[in-house]
Design a protein around this motif. Structure first.
Motif, PDB file in Angstrom:
ATOM      1  N   GLY A 148       0.736  -1.176  -0.078  1.00  9.36           N
ATOM      2  CA  GLY A 148       0.087  -0.094  -0.034  1.00  9.36           C
ATOM      3  C   GLY A 148       1.086   1.330  -0.024  1.00  9.36           C
ATOM      4  N   VAL A 149       0.456   2.347  -0.915  1.00 12.52           N
ATOM      5  CA  VAL A 149       1.344   3.281  -1.279  1.00 12.52           C
ATOM      6  C   VAL A 149       0.454   4.465  -0.752  1.00 12.52           C
ATOM      7  CG1 VAL A 149       2.996   4.695  -2.415  1.00 12.52           C
ATOM      8  CG2 VAL A 149       2.828   2.251  -2.872  1.00 12.52           C
ATOM      9  N   ILE A 150       0.858   5.173   0.326  1.00 14.03           N
ATOM     10  CA  ILE A 150       0.118   6.524   0.470  1.00 14.03           C
ATOM     11  C   ILE A 150       0.743   7.813   0.112  1.00 14.03           C
ATOM     12  CG2 ILE A 150      -1.393   7.787   2.387  1.00 14.03           C
ATOM     13  CD1 ILE A 150      -1.429   5.318   4.177  1.00 14.03           C
ATOM     14  N   GLY A 151       0.275   8.240  -0.936  1.00 18.10           N
ATOM     15  CA  GLY A 151       0.520   9.498  -1.714  1.00 18.10           C
ATOM     16  C   GLY A 151       1.591   9.065  -2.908  1.00 18.10           C
ATOM     17  N   THR A 152       0.950   9.379  -4.101  1.00 14.91           N
ATOM     18  CA  THR A 152       1.581   9.098  -5.327  1.00 14.91           C
ATOM     19  C   THR A 152       2.333  10.399  -6.058  1.00 14.91           C
ATOM     20  OG1 THR A 152      -0.468   8.824  -6.272  1.00 14.91           O
ATOM     21  CG2 THR A 152       0.478   6.904  -5.355  1.00 14.91           C
ATOM     22  N   GLY A 153       2.803  11.226  -5.274  1.00 12.11           N
ATOM     23  CA  GLY A 153       3.657  12.371  -6.197  1.00 12.11           C
ATOM     24  C   GLY A 153       4.911  11.496  -6.585  1.00 12.11           C
ATOM     25  N   LEU A 171      -1.456  -1.116  -4.201  1.00 12.43           N
ATOM     26  CA  LEU A 171      -2.564  -0.498  -4.062  1.00 12.43           C
ATOM     27  C   LEU A 171      -2.000   1.035  -3.683  1.00 12.43           C
ATOM     28  CD1 LEU A 171      -4.446  -2.888  -1.491  1.00 12.43           C
ATOM     29  CD2 LEU A 171      -4.557  -2.712  -4.211  1.00 12.43           C
ATOM     30  N   ALA A 172      -2.833   1.890  -4.219  1.00 14.64           N
ATOM     31  CA  ALA A 172      -2.287   3.332  -3.793  1.00 14.64           C
ATOM     32  C   ALA A 172      -3.617   4.189  -3.283  1.00 14.64           C
ATOM     33  CB  ALA A 172      -1.742   3.918  -4.995  1.00 14.64           C
ATOM     34  N   TYR A 173      -3.145   5.325  -2.588  1.00 15.17           N
ATOM     35  CA  TYR A 173      -4.227   6.323  -2.184  1.00 15.17           C
ATOM     36  C   TYR A 173      -3.616   7.661  -2.558  1.00 15.17           C
ATOM     37  CZ  TYR A 173      -7.241   9.303   0.399  1.00 15.17           C
ATOM     38  OH  TYR A 173      -7.980  10.528   1.053  1.00 15.17           O
ATOM     39  N   ASP A 174      -4.360   8.517  -3.115  1.00 14.49           N
ATOM     40  CA  ASP A 174      -3.799   9.757  -3.287  1.00 14.49           C
ATOM     41  C   ASP A 174      -5.127  10.601  -3.741  1.00 14.49           C
ATOM     42  OD1 ASP A 174      -1.010  11.535  -3.901  1.00 14.49           O
ATOM     43  OD2 ASP A 174      -2.662  12.247  -4.556  1.00 14.49           O
TER      44      ASP A 174
END
Length: 331
Positions: A148-153, A171-174
């Motif tokens: 899980g990656v929080i922040g996809t700058g 999985l990502a959240y942004d």
């Protein structure tokens, strides 16, 4: 232009002096942090160049204005340590370095994951002492795990690419999903879904009011038992006391951090001959499944080169009254 560089280290001086040959600014390096006690040092400077542990609250910014400072040039991506409303009030511009080397930080996050998992730091020390036992060095395959990656700058994107390359489900959240990552197979989900389904969670978001203590008891309760949490972004994203509780309860299986909420008077300094008085940090260090590095994720030659070039370009643009493409403004 007279530039005061605060919180400077030997590597800052080396790279700044090298790339200043193009601009010939009058650089003065200060080892100390910029804060209310040291703001008097800015007298007569046009620019202050600051880093993550410099504190520029309204009192400091008022002093900067009184001393003639017209630009705050951050040499980092984060800007939570600058009161942007006060800077606007006193008509001081603020610039940053938004993307010095996303790969440097993303690769360090991977290093924390692999070191924690395969316990290479422990194996290294054992072998140096002649201990070739493999007991208690069992890890797990990162391949096919859900990350899980929080922040996809830019940094989060680079990290996603790395984990996809290792054969992970990402999985990502942004708040601003990246279509290019979707095309590569990254699934954007809610935070709740990310917490619930991730074996490894890596933080790559800025520290804002909305993200302060994002990792806390409530969010950890939604995660898998023995989850691995990695933070190479900002210490304030994690509520440290809550993580300690969940490490003790064995809910959190691994913690790898390059940043720490109370790092200001510790990180970047040699404290080896001193008694560390931060009981929370000492508690963290005592866990065998916790790995701490002292805000070194950015520290590659490529990153230091890009930081120097961007800082000087920001100052040059300000001096010549051209558009400040890396300006940070109050919301």
């Amino acid at each position: 232009m007279r530039v005061a560089v605060f919180s400077s280290k030997p590597y800052d001086r080396r790279y700044f002096e090298e790339y200043n040959q193009v601009y010939n600014y009058d650089l003065s390096f200060f080892d100390t942090n910029l804060n209310t006690q040291t703001s008097n040092l800015t007298q007569g400077f046009d620019v202050v160049c600051v880093f993550v542990n410099d504190h520029l609250n309204e009192e400091v910014i008022e002093a900067l204005a009184d001393n003639g400072v017209k630009l705050i040039a951050l040499r980092c991506a984060g800007f939570n340590n600058v009161d942007l409303k006060a800077a606007e009030k006193y008509q001081i511009k603020v610039t940053r370095v938004p993307a010095y080397s996303p790969q440097a930080v993303a690769e360090h996050a991977l290093a924390l994951i692999l070191t924690l998992n395969r316990k290479t730091h422990k194996a290294y020390n054992r072998v140096k002492e002649g201990n070739f036992s493999l007991d208690k060095l069992i890890g797990f395959n990162v391949y096919n795990k859900t990350v899980g990656v929080i922040g996809t700058g830019k940094i989060g994107q680079a990290f996603c690419e790395i984990m996809l390359g290792l054969g992970c489900k990402v999985l990502a959240y942004d708040i601003a999903p990246q279509s290019s990552l979707k095309d590569r197979g990254v699934s954007y989900v809610t935070l709740e879904e990310l917490y619930k389904n991730s074996d490894i969670i890596s933080l790559h978001c800025p520290l804002l009011e909305a993200t302060q203590h994002l990792i806390n008891n409530e969010s950890i309760n939604q995660m898998k038992t023995q989850v691995m949490i990695i933070n190479t972004s900002r210490g304030g994203l994690i509520k440290t006391e809550d993580v300690i509780k969940n490490l003790k309860d064995k809910k959190v299986g691994y913690l790898g951090i390059d940043v720490y909420e109370q790092e200001e008077n510790l990180f970047f300094e040699d404290k080896s001959e001193q008694i560390i008085e931060d009981d929370t940090l000492l508690r963290l260090i005592s866990f065998p499944n916790v790995l701490i590095t002292s805000h070194q994720a950015f520290l590659t030659s490529e990153a230091l080169t890009e930081i120097s070039k961007t800082v000087f370009q920001n100052i040059h643009d300000f001096e010549n009254q051209t558009s400040l493409m890396n300006e940070v403004k109050a919301q």
